[in-house]
Design a protein around this motif. Structure first.
Motif, PDB file in Angstrom:
ATOM      1  N   CYS A   1       0.857  -1.189   0.000  1.00 39.67           N
ATOM      2  CA  CYS A   1       0.000   0.000   0.000  1.00 39.67           C
ATOM      3  C   CYS A   1       0.890   1.235   0.000  1.00 39.67           C
ATOM      4  O   CYS A   1       1.934   1.258   0.649  1.00 39.67           O
ATOM      5  CB  CYS A   1      -0.931   0.007   1.212  1.00 39.67           C
ATOM      6  N   ARG A   2       0.477   2.259  -0.748  1.00 39.62           N
ATOM      7  CA  ARG A   2       1.263   3.494  -0.825  1.00 39.62           C
ATOM      8  C   ARG A   2       0.337   4.695  -0.961  1.00 39.62           C
ATOM      9  O   ARG A   2      -0.641   4.675  -1.710  1.00 39.62           O
ATOM     10  CB  ARG A   2       2.214   3.481  -2.027  1.00 39.62           C
ATOM     11  N   TRP A   3       0.674   5.756  -0.243  1.00 41.66           N
ATOM     12  CA  TRP A   3      -0.033   7.018  -0.386  1.00 41.66           C
ATOM     13  C   TRP A   3       0.378   7.702  -1.682  1.00 41.66           C
ATOM     14  O   TRP A   3       1.534   7.619  -2.095  1.00 41.66           O
ATOM     15  CB  TRP A   3       0.292   7.948   0.778  1.00 41.66           C
ATOM     16  N   GLY A   4      -0.568   8.409  -2.287  1.00 42.75           N
ATOM     17  CA  GLY A   4      -0.291   9.227  -3.460  1.00 42.75           C
ATOM     18  C   GLY A   4      -0.512  10.693  -3.150  1.00 42.75           C
ATOM     19  O   GLY A   4      -0.404  11.135  -2.003  1.00 42.75           O
ATOM     20  N   GLN A   5      -0.871  11.458  -4.175  1.00 42.36           N
ATOM     21  CA  GLN A   5      -0.974  12.901  -4.017  1.00 42.36           C
ATOM     22  C   GLN A   5      -2.287  13.320  -3.362  1.00 42.36           C
ATOM     23  O   GLN A   5      -3.275  12.595  -3.378  1.00 42.36           O
ATOM     24  CB  GLN A   5      -0.838  13.602  -5.377  1.00 42.36           C
TER      25      GLN A   5
ATOM     26  N   LEU B   1      -4.584   6.704  -2.919  1.00 39.92           N
ATOM     27  CA  LEU B   1      -3.953   5.558  -2.268  1.00 39.92           C
ATOM     28  C   LEU B   1      -3.860   4.429  -3.279  1.00 39.92           C
ATOM     29  O   LEU B   1      -4.821   4.153  -4.007  1.00 39.92           O
ATOM     30  CB  LEU B   1      -4.766   5.101  -1.050  1.00 39.92           C
ATOM     31  N   TYR B   2      -2.702   3.773  -3.337  1.00 36.96           N
ATOM     32  CA  TYR B   2      -2.492   2.634  -4.229  1.00 36.96           C
ATOM     33  C   TYR B   2      -2.447   1.351  -3.409  1.00 36.96           C
ATOM     34  O   TYR B   2      -1.774   1.287  -2.379  1.00 36.96           O
ATOM     35  CB  TYR B   2      -1.182   2.786  -5.010  1.00 36.96           C
ATOM     36  N   LEU B   3      -3.152   0.327  -3.895  1.00 40.22           N
ATOM     37  CA  LEU B   3      -3.209  -0.967  -3.215  1.00 40.22           C
ATOM     38  C   LEU B   3      -3.030  -2.087  -4.228  1.00 40.22           C
ATOM     39  O   LEU B   3      -3.453  -1.967  -5.381  1.00 40.22           O
ATOM     40  CB  LEU B   3      -4.569  -1.172  -2.540  1.00 40.22           C
ATOM     41  N   SER B   4      -2.447  -3.181  -3.789  1.00 45.21           N
ATOM     42  CA  SER B   4      -2.401  -4.376  -4.623  1.00 45.21           C
ATOM     43  C   SER B   4      -3.502  -5.335  -4.199  1.00 45.21           C
ATOM     44  O   SER B   4      -3.951  -5.322  -3.050  1.00 45.21           O
ATOM     45  CB  SER B   4      -1.043  -5.063  -4.492  1.00 45.21           C
TER      46      SER B   4
ATOM     47  N   HIS C   1       2.948   2.418   5.225  1.00 46.49           N
ATOM     48  CA  HIS C   1       3.542   3.613   4.634  1.00 46.49           C
ATOM     49  C   HIS C   1       3.142   4.835   5.449  1.00 46.49           C
ATOM     50  O   HIS C   1       1.953   5.092   5.646  1.00 46.49           O
ATOM     51  CB  HIS C   1       3.065   3.775   3.181  1.00 46.49           C
ATOM     52  N   TRP C   2       4.149   5.573   5.936  1.00 40.50           N
ATOM     53  CA  TRP C   2       3.885   6.872   6.560  1.00 40.50           C
ATOM     54  C   TRP C   2       3.348   7.820   5.487  1.00 40.50           C
ATOM     55  O   TRP C   2       3.881   7.893   4.380  1.00 40.50           O
ATOM     56  CB  TRP C   2       5.169   7.475   7.121  1.00 40.50           C
ATOM     57  N   ASN C   3       2.323   8.571   5.820  1.00 39.02           N
ATOM     58  CA  ASN C   3       1.756   9.527   4.871  1.00 39.02           C
ATOM     59  C   ASN C   3       2.695  10.725   4.736  1.00 39.02           C
ATOM     60  O   ASN C   3       2.935  11.438   5.714  1.00 39.02           O
ATOM     61  CB  ASN C   3       0.382   9.991   5.362  1.00 39.02           C
ATOM     62  N   PRO C   4       3.240  10.986   3.538  1.00 40.41           N
ATOM     63  CA  PRO C   4       4.168  12.112   3.381  1.00 40.41           C
ATOM     64  C   PRO C   4       3.479  13.467   3.413  1.00 40.41           C
ATOM     65  O   PRO C   4       4.150  14.498   3.507  1.00 40.41           O
ATOM     66  CB  PRO C   4       4.800  11.853   2.008  1.00 40.41           C
TER      67      PRO C   4
ATOM     68  N   ASP D   1       0.539  14.085   5.478  1.00 40.94           N
ATOM     69  CA  ASP D   1      -0.200  14.284   6.726  1.00 40.94           C
ATOM     70  C   ASP D   1       0.605  13.654   7.858  1.00 40.94           C
ATOM     71  O   ASP D   1       0.620  12.429   8.006  1.00 40.94           O
ATOM     72  CB  ASP D   1      -1.591  13.652   6.634  1.00 40.94           C
ATOM     73  N   PRO D   2       1.306  14.449   8.656  1.00 43.57           N
ATOM     74  CA  PRO D   2       2.234  13.914   9.654  1.00 43.57           C
ATOM     75  C   PRO D   2       1.605  12.896  10.598  1.00 43.57           C
ATOM     76  O   PRO D   2       0.475  13.057  11.049  1.00 43.57           O
ATOM     77  CB  PRO D   2       2.686  15.172  10.410  1.00 43.57           C
ATOM     78  N   TRP D   3       2.361  11.838  10.859  1.00 39.43           N
ATOM     79  CA  TRP D   3       2.041  10.786  11.817  1.00 39.43           C
ATOM     80  C   TRP D   3       0.880   9.883  11.382  1.00 39.43           C
ATOM     81  O   TRP D   3       0.412   9.054  12.161  1.00 39.43           O
ATOM     82  CB  TRP D   3       1.747  11.363  13.208  1.00 39.43           C
ATOM     83  N   THR D   4       0.422  10.018  10.148  1.00 40.62           N
ATOM     84  CA  THR D   4      -0.656   9.160   9.650  1.00 40.62           C
ATOM     85  C   THR D   4      -0.050   8.001   8.865  1.00 40.62           C
ATOM     86  O   THR D   4       0.857   8.198   8.058  1.00 40.62           O
ATOM     87  CB  THR D   4      -1.615   9.961   8.754  1.00 40.62           C
ATOM     88  N   ILE D   5      -0.559   6.796   9.100  1.00 41.60           N
ATOM     89  CA  ILE D   5       0.005   5.582   8.513  1.00 41.60           C
ATOM     90  C   ILE D   5      -1.093   4.775   7.827  1.00 41.60           C
ATOM     91  O   ILE D   5      -2.223   4.699   8.325  1.00 41.60           O
ATOM     92  CB  ILE D   5       0.692   4.722   9.598  1.00 41.60           C
ATOM     93  N   ALA D   6      -0.769   4.179   6.684  1.00 42.88           N
ATOM     94  CA  ALA D   6      -1.601   3.157   6.050  1.00 42.88           C
ATOM     95  C   ALA D   6      -0.892   1.821   6.218  1.00 42.88           C
ATOM     96  O   ALA D   6       0.317   1.724   5.998  1.00 42.88           O
ATOM     97  CB  ALA D   6      -1.802   3.460   4.569  1.00 42.88           C
ATOM     98  N   SER D   7      -1.631   0.785   6.620  1.00 44.11           N
ATOM     99  CA  SER D   7      -1.029  -0.537   6.811  1.00 44.11           C
ATOM    100  C   SER D   7      -1.974  -1.607   6.289  1.00 44.11           C
ATOM    101  O   SER D   7      -3.196  -1.467   6.366  1.00 44.11           O
ATOM    102  CB  SER D   7      -0.701  -0.779   8.291  1.00 44.11           C
ATOM    103  N   VAL D   8      -1.395  -2.685   5.740  1.00 44.29           N
ATOM    104  CA  VAL D   8      -2.197  -3.779   5.195  1.00 44.29           C
ATOM    105  C   VAL D   8      -1.708  -5.107   5.754  1.00 44.29           C
ATOM    106  O   VAL D   8      -0.514  -5.308   5.987  1.00 44.29           O
ATOM    107  CB  VAL D   8      -2.161  -3.831   3.649  1.00 44.29           C
ATOM    108  N   SER D   9      -2.665  -6.010   5.965  1.00 43.64           N
ATOM    109  CA  SER D   9      -2.340  -7.352   6.438  1.00 43.64           C
ATOM    110  C   SER D   9      -3.128  -8.369   5.635  1.00 43.64           C
ATOM    111  O   SER D   9      -4.173  -8.061   5.057  1.00 43.64           O
ATOM    112  CB  SER D   9      -2.675  -7.497   7.927  1.00 43.64           C
ATOM    113  N   SER D  10      -2.619  -9.596   5.607  1.00 37.82           N
ATOM    114  CA  SER D  10      -3.307 -10.672   4.902  1.00 37.82           C
ATOM    115  C   SER D  10      -2.998 -11.984   5.593  1.00 37.82           C
ATOM    116  O   SER D  10      -1.928 -12.166   6.170  1.00 37.82           O
ATOM    117  CB  SER D  10      -2.874 -10.731   3.435  1.00 37.82           C
ATOM    118  N   GLY D  11      -3.965 -12.887   5.543  1.00 41.55           N
ATOM    119  CA  GLY D  11      -3.773 -14.186   6.172  1.00 41.55           C
ATOM    120  C   GLY D  11      -5.065 -14.699   6.766  1.00 41.55           C
ATOM    121  O   GLY D  11      -6.157 -14.193   6.482  1.00 41.55           O
ATOM    122  N   ASP D  12      -4.946 -15.701   7.627  1.00 41.87           N
ATOM    123  CA  ASP D  12      -6.123 -16.331   8.216  1.00 41.87           C
ATOM    124  C   ASP D  12      -6.942 -15.362   9.055  1.00 41.87           C
ATOM    125  O   ASP D  12      -8.148 -15.537   9.222  1.00 41.87           O
ATOM    126  CB  ASP D  12      -5.701 -17.526   9.077  1.00 41.87           C
TER     127      ASP D  12
END
Length: 454
Positions: free
Chosen positions: A34-38, A51-54, A417-420, A422-433
């Protein structure tokens, strides 16, 4: 080892106290990146941001191919989130996240990296030797799932990349970096090579702006870059990717003896970088000094080194994470040939219970960095607190350098990914059971060393 039900329940009960804002978004398919965009819009109380996601599907049907998702996200500004913004149902999809475009990717998407110098562009890694560059604005939206008309010619054919980066001799799956100020891409793979491309060498930089390059990876009016004029690797057609143009690497580094797992650029130089790999080495490179390492730290970890990041705010600070579940800090001025002799700091045993998947420095606060692991936890550290004195009660909560622990994911944390913007904002992704989950979050400023001054 994923978080236990008890740990997760305790975390969820504390969300209103620990977070300034949190959005939970259930994903249909696993996401590895996951990655932040403009920023698209600035509002009084929210930002609208790309936001870009796979999406990694199971391949059971041609109507569900591996895809790249381009989403628009509403980021709630600091100290304005309502109480309902901090509560969620694990099975729900967040109203803050809206898909706006789908790109059918040629193979699964292992990693995404955006070009901060031109944020509509991003590059992807897959299980192949090639890398793919995409323009999110110009790529057509593709229908998938029940909406796909499989009778239509080309409906299941992958989207055509805007540019294919060639040069690896074997699969290059995870090691990927883009210089934050320029248009240089670095990659590593199973061929043990580290490669650099400058996409300004393709068509004079028209890929992103219609303007030509100044020869240093920056869009500007003027002549084509030297490699673009020479035609070396420019104008070639890639073999199996819809006839997309291909670009050969500008630099090739040799020195690893096993798969390269991650790469990171020097914060201000697009010719300097470091890399880590399954040979347990941390290696530094400089394109001005030749194709060999400028320094090699052997046994940087006790086993494979999965990830590395170079601080944007301190050119001497590097962080690595390994399969040994340890995070380590390095000072470029104090390196030796053996990791045990020059490591500045190692995370305490047990802080992560499984391999580290991602490490990244905070772009807004010097000395702050974070690590994510296969155990589902994301830890935020403050280097300035290492060795600080603690009361007996504080010691029970953990080491002084641990600023925050995010425990909202119930399965392996694949990326964050830290948001470039917006300070201190994070996007995170998880996968699994434990579920496929995207979370967008910001810890309360009462826990940070830079409280909100507004």
């Amino acid at each position: 080892m994923d978080p236990t039900d008890e740990d997760y329940g305790r975390w969820k009960s504390l969300v209103p106290f620990l977070y300034d804002w949190l959005a939970h978004h259930r994903l249909v398919w696993p996401s590895l990146s996951c990655r932040w965009g403009q920023i698209l819009e600035q509002g009084d109380y929210k930002l609208k941001q790309r936001l870009y996601l796979s999406e990694q599907t199971d391949g059971s049907s041609p109507t569900f191919p591996n895809t790249l998702t381009v989403a628009n996200v509403e980021v709630v500004k600091r100290r304005v989130a309502a109480a309902e913004h901090l509560t969620f149902n694990e099975e729900e999809r967040s109203a803050f996240v809206k898909r706006v475009k789908t790109i059918i990717h040629p193979g699964e998407v292992n990693k995404i990296r955006e070009f901060e110098a031109s944020p509509e562009l991003f590059v992807t890694h897959t299980d192949a030797p090639e890398l793919f560059v995409w323009n999110a604005d110009s790529q057509p939206h593709r229908k998938t799932g029940p909406n796909m008309d499989t009778e239509k010619e080309g409906a299941t054919t992958p989207s055509t990349p805007d540019l294919v980066l060639v040069g690896h001799e074997e699969n290059a799956e995870f090691a990927l970096a883009v210089h934050r100020e320029r248009f240089h891409v670095a990659s590593g793979g199973k061929d043990q090579n580290v490669l650099i491309w400058n996409i300004a060498d393709h068509d004079g930089g028209k890929l992103w702006s219609g303007r030509v390059s100044d020869g240093h990876g920056r869009p500007a009016k003027g002549a084509l870059s030297p490699r673009a004029r020479s035609g070396d690797g420019v104008g070639a057609r890639s073999g199996d990717f819809g006839g997309a143009p291909a670009l050969a690497p500008a630099l090739k580094f040799l020195g690893h003896v096993d798969t390269v797992e991650d790469v990171a650029f020097h914060p201000s130089s697009a010719l300097e970088l470091c890399s880590v790999g399954d040979d347990s080495a941390l290696i530094f490179w400089d394109g001005r000094a030749g194709t060999g390492p400028t320094h090699r730290v052997g046994e940087a970890h006790e086993s494979d080194v999965h990830c590395v990041d170079w601080s944007l705010l301190d050119e001497n600070a590097i962080v690595t994470g390994g399969a040994d579940s340890i995070v380590r800090l390095w000072d470029r001025r104090k390196l030796s040939s053996k990791g045990a002799d020059c490591v500045v700091w190692s995370s305490p045993a047990g802080l992560h219970a499984d391999g580290i998947t991602t490490v990244q420095w905070c772009p807004d606060q010097d000395g702050v960095f974070a690590s994510a692991g296969e155990d589902g936890y994301l830890n935020v550290f403050d280097r300035s607190r290492i060795g600080a004195e603690q009361t007996p009660e504080a010691k029970k909560l953990g080491p002084p350098e641990v600023l925050f622990q995010h425990a909202g994911h119930r399965s392996s944390l694949a990326d964050f990914h830290w948001n470039p913007c917006d300070p201190w904002t994070i996007a995170s992704v998880s996968s699994g059971d434990g579920g496929n989950t995207l979370q967008l979050w910001r810890m309360t400023d009462l826990l940070t060393s830079t409280p909100y001054a507004g």
